[in-house]
Design a protein around this motif. Structure first.
Motif, PDB file in Angstrom:
ATOM      1  N   THR A 355      -8.032  17.031   4.875  1.00 49.08           N
ATOM      2  CA  THR A 355      -8.649  17.364   6.165  1.00 49.08           C
ATOM      3  C   THR A 355      -9.330  16.156   6.812  1.00 49.08           C
ATOM      4  OG1 THR A 355     -10.644  18.085   4.965  1.00 49.08           O
ATOM      5  CG2 THR A 355      -9.006  19.774   5.518  1.00 49.08           C
ATOM      6  N   THR A 356      -9.002  14.943   6.356  1.00 45.65           N
ATOM      7  CA  THR A 356      -9.631  13.724   6.877  1.00 45.65           C
ATOM      8  C   THR A 356      -8.602  12.879   7.612  1.00 45.65           C
ATOM      9  OG1 THR A 356     -11.203  13.678   5.035  1.00 45.65           O
ATOM     10  CG2 THR A 356     -10.903  11.627   6.254  1.00 45.65           C
ATOM     11  N   HIS A 357      -8.838  12.628   8.905  1.00 48.32           N
ATOM     12  CA  HIS A 357      -7.895  11.764   9.628  1.00 48.32           C
ATOM     13  C   HIS A 357      -8.256  10.292   9.389  1.00 48.32           C
ATOM     14  CE1 HIS A 357     -10.908  11.028  12.739  1.00 48.32           C
ATOM     15  NE2 HIS A 357     -11.019  12.334  12.955  1.00 48.32           N
ATOM     16  N   PHE A 358      -7.444   9.400   9.872  1.00 51.12           N
ATOM     17  CA  PHE A 358      -7.538   7.981   9.511  1.00 51.12           C
ATOM     18  C   PHE A 358      -8.913   7.380   9.805  1.00 51.12           C
ATOM     19  CE2 PHE A 358      -7.215   3.465  10.589  1.00 51.12           C
ATOM     20  CZ  PHE A 358      -6.670   2.967   9.412  1.00 51.12           C
ATOM     21  N   ASP A 359      -9.444   7.620  11.019  1.00 51.66           N
ATOM     22  CA  ASP A 359     -10.737   7.022  11.382  1.00 51.66           C
ATOM     23  C   ASP A 359     -11.858   7.511  10.461  1.00 51.66           C
ATOM     24  OD1 ASP A 359      -9.624   5.549  13.401  1.00 51.66           O
ATOM     25  OD2 ASP A 359     -10.049   7.027  14.959  1.00 51.66           O
ATOM     26  N   GLU A 360     -11.841   8.812  10.128  1.00 49.12           N
ATOM     27  CA  GLU A 360     -12.847   9.349   9.205  1.00 49.12           C
ATOM     28  C   GLU A 360     -12.709   8.710   7.828  1.00 49.12           C
ATOM     29  OE1 GLU A 360     -13.757  13.929  10.439  1.00 49.12           O
ATOM     30  OE2 GLU A 360     -11.761  13.484   9.649  1.00 49.12           O
ATOM     31  N   PHE A 361     -11.463   8.573   7.383  1.00 51.96           N
ATOM     32  CA  PHE A 361     -11.197   7.958   6.074  1.00 51.96           C
ATOM     33  C   PHE A 361     -11.775   6.549   6.036  1.00 51.96           C
ATOM     34  CE2 PHE A 361      -8.339   5.371   3.381  1.00 51.96           C
ATOM     35  CZ  PHE A 361      -8.501   6.038   2.170  1.00 51.96           C
ATOM     36  N   TYR A 362     -11.517   5.792   7.069  1.00 49.95           N
ATOM     37  CA  TYR A 362     -11.983   4.403   7.115  1.00 49.95           C
ATOM     38  C   TYR A 362     -13.512   4.336   7.148  1.00 49.95           C
ATOM     39  CZ  TYR A 362     -12.237  -0.514   8.391  1.00 49.95           C
ATOM     40  OH  TYR A 362     -12.507  -1.865   8.386  1.00 49.95           O
ATOM     41  N   ASN A 363     -14.130   5.169   7.969  1.00 50.50           N
ATOM     42  CA  ASN A 363     -15.584   5.124   8.113  1.00 50.50           C
ATOM     43  C   ASN A 363     -16.315   5.699   6.900  1.00 50.50           C
ATOM     44  OD1 ASN A 363     -15.533   3.939  10.685  1.00 50.50           O
ATOM     45  ND2 ASN A 363     -15.250   5.922  11.690  1.00 50.50           N
ATOM     46  N   ASP A 364     -15.813   6.820   6.377  1.00 44.43           N
ATOM     47  CA  ASP A 364     -16.488   7.486   5.259  1.00 44.43           C
ATOM     48  C   ASP A 364     -16.417   6.669   3.970  1.00 44.43           C
ATOM     49  OD1 ASP A 364     -17.056   9.509   6.986  1.00 44.43           O
ATOM     50  OD2 ASP A 364     -15.620  10.944   6.151  1.00 44.43           O
ATOM     51  N   TYR A 365     -15.345   5.894   3.814  1.00 49.06           N
ATOM     52  CA  TYR A 365     -15.150   5.137   2.573  1.00 49.06           C
ATOM     53  C   TYR A 365     -15.173   3.632   2.831  1.00 49.06           C
ATOM     54  CZ  TYR A 365     -13.954   9.634   0.602  1.00 49.06           C
ATOM     55  OH  TYR A 365     -14.009  10.938   0.188  1.00 49.06           O
ATOM     56  N   ASP A 367     -17.456   1.337   2.266  1.00 51.17           N
ATOM     57  CA  ASP A 367     -17.935   0.492   1.158  1.00 51.17           C
ATOM     58  C   ASP A 367     -16.884   0.312   0.067  1.00 51.17           C
ATOM     59  OD1 ASP A 367     -20.315  -0.038   2.364  1.00 51.17           O
ATOM     60  OD2 ASP A 367     -21.467   1.469   1.259  1.00 51.17           O
ATOM     61  N   PRO A 368     -16.313   1.391  -0.512  1.00 51.87           N
ATOM     62  CA  PRO A 368     -15.281   1.168  -1.535  1.00 51.87           C
ATOM     63  C   PRO A 368     -14.029   0.506  -0.990  1.00 51.87           C
ATOM     64  CG  PRO A 368     -15.512   3.513  -1.045  1.00 51.87           C
ATOM     65  CD  PRO A 368     -16.650   2.825  -0.384  1.00 51.87           C
ATOM     66  N   LEU A 369     -13.677   0.776   0.278  1.00 49.36           N
ATOM     67  CA  LEU A 369     -12.500   0.127   0.854  1.00 49.36           C
ATOM     68  C   LEU A 369     -12.726  -1.368   1.028  1.00 49.36           C
ATOM     69  CD1 LEU A 369     -11.339   2.746   3.530  1.00 49.36           C
ATOM     70  CD2 LEU A 369     -10.200   2.170   1.384  1.00 49.36           C
ATOM     71  N   SER A 370     -13.981  -1.767   1.276  1.00 44.86           N
ATOM     72  CA  SER A 370     -14.265  -3.196   1.429  1.00 44.86           C
ATOM     73  C   SER A 370     -13.987  -3.951   0.132  1.00 44.86           C
ATOM     74  CB  SER A 370     -15.713  -3.412   1.870  1.00 44.86           C
ATOM     75  OG  SER A 370     -16.627  -3.002   0.860  1.00 44.86           O
ATOM     76  N   GLU A 379      -4.393 -10.290   8.102  1.00 47.05           N
ATOM     77  CA  GLU A 379      -3.360  -9.727   8.972  1.00 47.05           C
ATOM     78  C   GLU A 379      -2.744  -8.449   8.392  1.00 47.05           C
ATOM     79  OE1 GLU A 379      -1.381 -13.124   6.595  1.00 47.05           O
ATOM     80  OE2 GLU A 379      -3.306 -12.690   7.567  1.00 47.05           O
ATOM     81  N   HIS A 380      -3.032  -8.152   7.115  1.00 50.16           N
ATOM     82  CA  HIS A 380      -2.448  -6.957   6.482  1.00 50.16           C
ATOM     83  C   HIS A 380      -3.490  -5.874   6.181  1.00 50.16           C
ATOM     84  CE1 HIS A 380       1.313  -9.034   6.142  1.00 50.16           C
ATOM     85  NE2 HIS A 380       0.832  -9.953   5.312  1.00 50.16           N
ATOM     86  N   ILE A 381      -4.734  -6.075   6.605  1.00 51.37           N
ATOM     87  CA  ILE A 381      -5.799  -5.143   6.239  1.00 51.37           C
ATOM     88  C   ILE A 381      -5.553  -3.754   6.822  1.00 51.37           C
ATOM     89  CG2 ILE A 381      -8.229  -4.578   6.620  1.00 51.37           C
ATOM     90  CD1 ILE A 381      -8.876  -7.519   6.181  1.00 51.37           C
TER      91      ILE A 381
END
Length: 574
Positions: A355-365, A367-370, A379-381
């Motif tokens: 139930t999480t779209h891309f922008d939510e996924f990026y914002n909610d996670y 810290d771990p995604l960093s 260029e591939h991030i």
């Protein structure tokens, strides 16, 4: 073996031993400050000039700090003056090859005896006509037994194709006081690096599905050293840097399954016509326990790893090739509370991503995604984050497919409902609710049954006596419940809950209210409204109202007005 590589192996063994001997504290010490350690090592080495370089020490400490979740690692090196006896690093004469062409270019892979590693080795054997070199770390007799069983099964399927070099390294004469073993992977990969170097290879293969490797936390109490980072891309990137320094030229740790779900990894064995090998592998974390339900079981069936494996097998339609479980998730009631918790957490995790779209996924996670994108070219991030989002969406889809298959095979509207089972969890949609809300519901259900019995022959004259009874019942089930803790600041005042639990994602605060004979319900209404204002928005609240005189006339209306407006559960007991 070059001196520098021998230093690395010994260093990894020392660190692994220290990791097992130095406790992190009690399991319920969730806070990073209490649970992480500061470790200092004084180690004699052969190549002192190399290991004393600031950049080398920093690189080593960074890798170990991240993989272990500890606060810090410090190193002091001295010159080793003793000579080395002519010994072999590897010990198993049954699997050691008689003669080896060390410059043959054979691929080298880590081999644990687990399902993902099996699928990886099969993919190497099936896509090349070369022999494949595998190595494993053996730390106890049960591990040795599993690894030999999987190796023998592979050897029958691909006769003469494997060169197996297991390494034994464990504590002797003392019982380990710490079982997290986060630095074991450093030892494991150091051994793989040494073996790759011996075979003239500049790369090492590691196999783990992306969901497990990235390991976005399911719960707040799985942080730092509590959440495994063994095959996390950042761990592999940091270890690559350590190994490249030892080798003095680039070294690559390949992670071919990083963008695959567990279901997709299991399907590799179907793709290469080797599903019969599945039953030989071990995934369970409870192998030290005695299984009573099925004496032939090799897996408990309810730890987080067993749950993940079971769902993957059903999603891939390979459940008939699976191992024997002491508890059968698809056909039996949960044998203990932990079993239900692991299943709910697992399904909640999948539901979150479904139930999480891309922008939510990026914002909610973020810290771990960093930690992930730190090792990806700029260029591939965006492409990589998109791939990871798709990975988690496919995982959620696999969980749903697995459940539907369980229903098709084992459930029916014409059968009586199986109480306390996965089907009850799904039908009640417990996994769609916060853990604190589920915990509040469980406590309310328990208190509704037990408090009337406990107070049947006792007259409660004040709220403290009621809280004594509640505390006794809560502490019977768990030691994580606290009385009058913690203090919560609100404006210029401090509010202290009657009881609390820190075992859920969000804190659960419990307030008890005693409705006396002459107390109008409006007083309790005002008290609850005031309490709701004082507690943090993210905290979940459970209000236990003891109303023996039935002062509240319409329970549902009273509860509804609070529960639809606030993050709380109202429990009325008589």
């Amino acid at each position: 073996m070059p001196d520098r590589t021998r230093d690395l192996i010994e260093m990894a063994a020392f660190i692994y031993a220290a990791d097992r001997l130095i406790t992190r504290g009690r399991p319920n010490q969730v806070e990073f400050e209490n649970w992480a350690r500061e470790l200092t090592f004084c180690i004699p080495v052969r190549d002192l000039t190399y290991w004393q370089q600031d950049e080398v020490v920093k690189s080593l400490a960074s890798a170990l700090t991240f993989v272990s979740g500890d606060k810090s690692y410090s190193f002091y090196f001295t010159k080793r003056i003793s000579t080395d006896p002519p010994t072999s690093l590897f010990h198993d004469a049954d699997t050691a090859p008689d003669s080896v062409d060390l410059k043959s270019g054979y691929p080298v892979a880590l081999f644990s005896g687990g399902l993902d590693f099996l699928a990886g080795v099969v993919s190497l054997l099936a896509t090349t006509d070369k022999k494949v070199v595998i190595t494993s770390h053996r730390s106890n007799p049960s591990t040795v037994k599993v690894q030999k069983r999987v190796y023998e099964a592979l050897n029958r399927a691909y006769p003469g194709r494997l060169l197996y070099h297991p390494l034994e390294c464990s504590l002797t004469g003392v019982r380990a006081s710490e079982e997290t073993q986060r630095t074991r992977f450093f030892l494991y990969t150091a051994v793989g690096f040494a073996l790759a170097q011996a075979y003239g290879q500049d790369e090492l293969n590691i196999f783990e599905n992306g969901i497990t490797s990235i390991n976005l936390s399911k719960r707040q109490d799985l942080m730092n050293g509590r959440a495994s980072r063994t095959t996390h891309p950042k761990t592999l990137g940091l270890l690559q840097k350590v190994f490249a320094g030892v080798l003095n030229h680039p070294f690559i740790i390949r992670h071919p399954f990083i963008h695959l779900t567990k279901t997709e990894v299991v399907s590799v064995l179907k793709q290469y016509n080797q599903p019969d090998l599945i039953g030989s592998t071990l995934t369970c974390t409870k192998t030290f326990e005695k299984f009573n339900n099925r004496t032939s079981a090799s897996h408990c069936g309810y730890c987080s790893q067993c749950v993940d494996r079971r769902f993957a097998m059903y999603a891939a339609k390979l459940e008939k090739y699976d191992t024997v479980y002491d508890f059968d998730l698809a056909t039996e009631a949960f044998p203990k509370k932990d079993a239900q918790t692991h299943v709910i957490d697992y399904m909640r995790h999948a539901h979150t991503f479904a139930t999480t779209h891309f922008d939510e996924f990026y914002n909610d996670y973020l810290d771990p995604l960093s930690d992930l994108i730190e090792f990806i070219p700029n260029e591939h991030i965006e492409e990589e984050v998109t791939n990871l989002h798709q990975l988690y969406l496919r995982h959620a889809g696999a969980v749903e497919r697995a459940y539907r298959r369980m229903v098709d095979m084992h459930d029916s509207i014409f059968k009586p409902p199986l109480a306390n089972s996965i089907y009850e969890v799904v039908n009640a949609r417990r996994f769609q609710r916060d853990r604190a809300e589920c915990l509040a519901a469980d406590i309310a259900r328990m208190l509704n049954t037990t408090i009337p019995i406990a107070l049947a022959s006792i007259t409660v004259g004040h709220e403290n006596a009621l809280n004594d009874q509640i505390q006794a019942l809560l502490r019977r089930d768990s030691e994580t419940y606290e009385r009058e803790y913690p203090a919560v600041r609100f404006s210029f005042a401090t509010v202290v809950p009657d009881h609390s639990s820190t075992s859920a994602d969000a804190d659960l605060f419990i307030e008890a209210k005693f409705l006396r004979k002459k107390t109008p319900p409006s007083v309790i209404t005002d008290q609850i409204a005031a309490d709701l204002m004082k507690y943090p928005d993210g905290a979940y609240k459970l209000f236990v109202i003891y109303d023996p005189e039935r002062r509240i006339k319409e329970d549902n209306r009273f509860k509804r007005d609070f529960e639809i407006r606030s993050n709380c559960t109202i429990c009325i007991i008589r």
